[in-house]
Design a protein around this motif. Structure first.
Motif, PDB file in Angstrom:
ATOM      1  N   VAL A 174       0.845  -1.195   0.000  1.00 32.99           N
ATOM      2  CA  VAL A 174       0.000   0.000   0.000  1.00 32.99           C
ATOM      3  C   VAL A 174       0.881   1.247   0.000  1.00 32.99           C
ATOM      4  O   VAL A 174       1.817   1.361   0.789  1.00 32.99           O
ATOM      5  CB  VAL A 174      -0.923   0.027   1.246  1.00 32.99           C
ATOM      6  CG1 VAL A 174      -1.682   1.343   1.312  1.00 32.99           C
ATOM      7  CG2 VAL A 174      -1.890  -1.148   1.203  1.00 32.99           C
ATOM      8  N   GLU A 219      -6.002  -3.713  10.133  1.00 27.26           N
ATOM      9  CA  GLU A 219      -4.865  -4.019   9.247  1.00 27.26           C
ATOM     10  C   GLU A 219      -5.273  -4.964   8.123  1.00 27.26           C
ATOM     11  O   GLU A 219      -4.754  -4.888   7.007  1.00 27.26           O
ATOM     12  CB  GLU A 219      -3.751  -4.645  10.094  1.00 27.26           C
ATOM     13  CG  GLU A 219      -2.410  -4.700   9.386  1.00 27.26           C
ATOM     14  CD  GLU A 219      -1.323  -5.279  10.279  1.00 27.26           C
ATOM     15  OE1 GLU A 219      -0.488  -6.044   9.739  1.00 27.26           O
ATOM     16  OE2 GLU A 219      -1.298  -4.968  11.471  1.00 27.26           O
ATOM     17  N   ASP A 220      -6.215  -5.871   8.394  1.00 25.95           N
ATOM     18  CA  ASP A 220      -6.650  -6.845   7.388  1.00 25.95           C
ATOM     19  C   ASP A 220      -7.293  -6.176   6.172  1.00 25.95           C
ATOM     20  O   ASP A 220      -7.309  -6.738   5.073  1.00 25.95           O
ATOM     21  CB  ASP A 220      -7.668  -7.822   8.006  1.00 25.95           C
ATOM     22  CG  ASP A 220      -7.060  -8.620   9.150  1.00 25.95           C
ATOM     23  OD1 ASP A 220      -5.830  -8.818   9.123  1.00 25.95           O
ATOM     24  OD2 ASP A 220      -7.817  -9.032  10.051  1.00 25.95           O
ATOM     25  N   LEU A 266      -6.323  -3.476   4.717  1.00 27.41           N
ATOM     26  CA  LEU A 266      -5.384  -2.629   3.977  1.00 27.41           C
ATOM     27  C   LEU A 266      -4.993  -3.168   2.603  1.00 27.41           C
ATOM     28  O   LEU A 266      -4.040  -2.689   1.989  1.00 27.41           O
ATOM     29  CB  LEU A 266      -4.117  -2.370   4.813  1.00 27.41           C
ATOM     30  CG  LEU A 266      -4.330  -1.541   6.088  1.00 27.41           C
ATOM     31  CD1 LEU A 266      -3.017  -1.282   6.779  1.00 27.41           C
ATOM     32  CD2 LEU A 266      -5.009  -0.213   5.770  1.00 27.41           C
ATOM     33  N   THR A 267      -5.721  -4.153   2.128  1.00 27.79           N
ATOM     34  CA  THR A 267      -5.515  -4.596   0.738  1.00 27.79           C
ATOM     35  C   THR A 267      -5.961  -3.488  -0.221  1.00 27.79           C
ATOM     36  O   THR A 267      -5.496  -3.398  -1.348  1.00 27.79           O
ATOM     37  CB  THR A 267      -6.339  -5.872   0.453  1.00 27.79           C
ATOM     38  OG1 THR A 267      -7.661  -5.661   0.934  1.00 27.79           O
ATOM     39  CG2 THR A 267      -5.708  -7.071   1.160  1.00 27.79           C
ATOM     40  N   ASP A 268      -6.879  -2.636   0.266  1.00 27.61           N
ATOM     41  CA  ASP A 268      -7.352  -1.481  -0.511  1.00 27.61           C
ATOM     42  C   ASP A 268      -6.890  -0.203   0.206  1.00 27.61           C
ATOM     43  O   ASP A 268      -7.275   0.048   1.358  1.00 27.61           O
ATOM     44  CB  ASP A 268      -8.883  -1.505  -0.608  1.00 27.61           C
ATOM     45  CG  ASP A 268      -9.408  -0.494  -1.630  1.00 27.61           C
ATOM     46  OD1 ASP A 268      -8.772   0.574  -1.788  1.00 27.61           O
ATOM     47  OD2 ASP A 268     -10.452  -0.772  -2.251  1.00 27.61           O
ATOM     48  N   ASN A 269      -6.060   0.597  -0.491  1.00 31.27           N
ATOM     49  CA  ASN A 269      -5.480   1.773   0.178  1.00 31.27           C
ATOM     50  C   ASN A 269      -6.500   2.884   0.459  1.00 31.27           C
ATOM     51  O   ASN A 269      -6.193   3.851   1.145  1.00 31.27           O
ATOM     52  CB  ASN A 269      -4.291   2.326  -0.609  1.00 31.27           C
ATOM     53  CG  ASN A 269      -4.647   2.729  -2.034  1.00 31.27           C
ATOM     54  OD1 ASN A 269      -5.814   2.923  -2.351  1.00 31.27           O
ATOM     55  ND2 ASN A 269      -3.636   2.837  -2.881  1.00 31.27           N
ATOM     56  N   TYR A 296      -8.918   2.619   2.393  1.00 33.12           N
ATOM     57  CA  TYR A 296      -9.252   2.569   3.820  1.00 33.12           C
ATOM     58  C   TYR A 296      -8.389   3.546   4.620  1.00 33.12           C
ATOM     59  O   TYR A 296      -8.845   4.093   5.631  1.00 33.12           O
ATOM     60  CB  TYR A 296      -9.095   1.144   4.359  1.00 33.12           C
ATOM     61  CG  TYR A 296     -10.249   0.251   3.978  1.00 33.12           C
ATOM     62  CD1 TYR A 296     -11.477   0.332   4.642  1.00 33.12           C
ATOM     63  CD2 TYR A 296     -10.124  -0.673   2.942  1.00 33.12           C
ATOM     64  CE1 TYR A 296     -12.541  -0.481   4.289  1.00 33.12           C
ATOM     65  CE2 TYR A 296     -11.182  -1.497   2.579  1.00 33.12           C
ATOM     66  CZ  TYR A 296     -12.393  -1.396   3.257  1.00 33.12           C
ATOM     67  OH  TYR A 296     -13.465  -2.190   2.900  1.00 33.12           O
ATOM     68  N   SER A 301       1.836  -1.294   9.567  1.00 33.17           N
ATOM     69  CA  SER A 301       1.686  -2.606   8.946  1.00 33.17           C
ATOM     70  C   SER A 301       2.751  -2.852   7.884  1.00 33.17           C
ATOM     71  O   SER A 301       3.224  -1.918   7.225  1.00 33.17           O
ATOM     72  CB  SER A 301       0.300  -2.707   8.309  1.00 33.17           C
ATOM     73  OG  SER A 301       0.216  -3.823   7.462  1.00 33.17           O
ATOM     74  N   ARG A 336       2.257  -4.067   5.177  1.00 35.21           N
ATOM     75  CA  ARG A 336       1.637  -3.869   3.862  1.00 35.21           C
ATOM     76  C   ARG A 336       1.814  -2.426   3.349  1.00 35.21           C
ATOM     77  O   ARG A 336       1.497  -2.136   2.210  1.00 35.21           O
ATOM     78  CB  ARG A 336       0.137  -4.165   3.942  1.00 35.21           C
ATOM     79  CG  ARG A 336      -0.175  -5.595   4.338  1.00 35.21           C
ATOM     80  CD  ARG A 336      -1.665  -5.828   4.380  1.00 35.21           C
ATOM     81  NE  ARG A 336      -1.979  -7.186   4.794  1.00 35.21           N
ATOM     82  CZ  ARG A 336      -3.190  -7.712   4.807  1.00 35.21           C
ATOM     83  NH1 ARG A 336      -4.216  -6.973   4.422  1.00 35.21           N
ATOM     84  NH2 ARG A 336      -3.398  -8.946   5.202  1.00 35.21           N
TER      85      ARG A 336
END
Length: 409
Positions: free
Chosen positions: A2, A59-60, A62-65, A67, A119, A121
């Motif tokens: 991210v 944190e889970d 955060l696959t989509d920035n 958020y 994170s 990520r």
């Protein structure tokens, strides 16, 4: 991984949605609308119309920035509300409590953003920007609480991060970070002054001259500090000399204005943009009008005796009337300089005139003539100042200037 240009997003959002003109309410509305759109797009709603269900960005997710943007808009909305209340607190002091509450809320959301950015990520640049953002808001909160040591530590941390980021990127990318460093520096110097660094006041005044004013929480405090410093100096100022005559100055407001005169003139010379220069001219003229009004009030009680009373020598006006003439001279001279500066800008615009833009009226030669007419009128008023009728050098100087501006016209 991210990645989000948090500093760039904040700056662009602020500039495009009200903060260019200091409209914090408009920016707060934008933050709310953008947050609502993000929640709808991400299907991250807080319950329905009947029941509220609190949700936190984890944190889970955060696959989509986007958020991260949700939390950022929360912080920006709380901060902009605080700044709106800061403006309103000038007339309604109780709003200060609400202002502090909103600032605390902004810091809480910024800390949440920083925690999410820890994170694995999230890339290193975004982590550093989140840390700098949190440090800045924390510094603002401590600043408003007058906790100077805690505030200066937070601002220094913020400044250090932005300096490191600026050194790590190309010159073009580093511009934004360097701007942030310049914005934070006056706050650091103000905190240093309050901790006990007496040299900081001079640096603050220089920063004010270069920028033509400061913004945010600092602006009002800095102006008050400079006025306070001048007031202390004014206590030792008892007279002023102009055109070979020394006049006592007993009115505090006039003393403060005269002490700040050199600083104001230096600020105008050093101003980088025409907009800043115009603002400084207007500020100086406003201060001068206030000083003239105070002297005029002093002249009123016994006009016949105090207006043109002889001062020992034949034809010599009273000290108070001569002081009034001096302040009027400063006002008219400043107005002439401002109009001359505007005339030069208008001349350049006329020479480099672009094809007509419907949204903006094109400059016309008549506008230039009008400016020179105003200057000539000001010169006529200078010749009529009481106490200077016998000053041949002054009459000659104004006469020559009149010829010059008539030729320009």
């Amino acid at each position: 991984m991210v990645t989000k240009d948090l500093t760039k997003i904040i700056k662009e959002s602020q500039q495009q949605h009200g903060l260019r003109h200091g409209d914090f309410q408009r920016y707060r509305g934008y933050c709310s609308r953008r947050q609502r759109r993000l929640r709808k797009t991400l299907n991250f709603k807080m319950g329905n119309r009947h029941k509220f269900t609190g949700k936190k960005v984890t944190e889970d997710l955060l696959t989509d920035n986007r958020y991260l943007l949700l939390v950022l808009m929360d912080a920006e909305r709380a901060w902009s509300y605080a700044m709106q209340l800061k403006q309103e607190a000038n007339t309604e002091p109780r709003k200060r409590f609400h202002l502090l509450s909103r600032l605390r809320k902004a810091v809480k959301h910024a800390e949440e953003l920083e925690r999410l950015c820890e994170s694995n990520r999230v890339d290193a640049k975004t982590k550093l920007e989140a840390q700098a953002y949190t440090a800045y808001l924390s510094g603002m909160l401590r600043f408003e609480h007058q906790e100077w040591k805690a505030a200066i530590e937070a601002f220094n941390k913020c400044k250090t991060i932005y300096e490191k980021l600026a050194s790590a990127f190309t010159e073009e990318q580093a511009v934004l970070y360097n701007q942030r460093v310049e914005e934070i520096s006056p706050n650091i110097r103000y905190c240093a002054y309050n901790i006990g660094d007496q040299s900081a006041i001079n640096e603050l005044m220089q920063m004010r001259l270069r920028s033509g004013g400061t913004e945010g929480l600092l602006a009002e405090k800095l102006e008050a500090l400079i006025t306070q410093t001048r007031a202390k100096q004014a206590a030792t100022m008892s007279e002023v000399e102009w055109r070979g005559r020394t006049v006592p100055v007993k009115i505090d407001k006039v003393r403060i204005f005269l002490l700040g005169l050199a600083d104001n003139e230096a600020a105008i010379v050093q101003a980088e943009s025409e907009e800043t220069k115009e603002r400084l001219f207007e500020s100086m003229l406003s201060e001068c009008r206030d000083a003239i009004q105070v002297v005029r009030e002093e002249l009123k009680p016994d006009q016949k005796q105090r207006d043109y009373i002889l001062d020992g020598e034949s034809g010599k006006v009273s000290n108070l009337q001569y002081l009034h003439s001096y302040l009027t001279y400063i006002k008219l001279s400043t107005a002439i300089k401002r109009n001359e500066n505007m005339a030069k800008g208008l001349q350049r615009a006329l020479l480099q005139q672009q094809p007509e833009d419907d949204s903006k009226r094109s400059p016309r030669p008549q506008d230039l003539i009008r400016l020179y007419d105003i200057i000539l009128q000001n010169l006529v008023e200078l010749l009529q100042l009481p106490g200077l009728e016998e000053d041949k050098a002054f009459q000659k100087e104004i006469g020559l200037k009149t010829l010059v501006f008539k030729a320009y016209r």
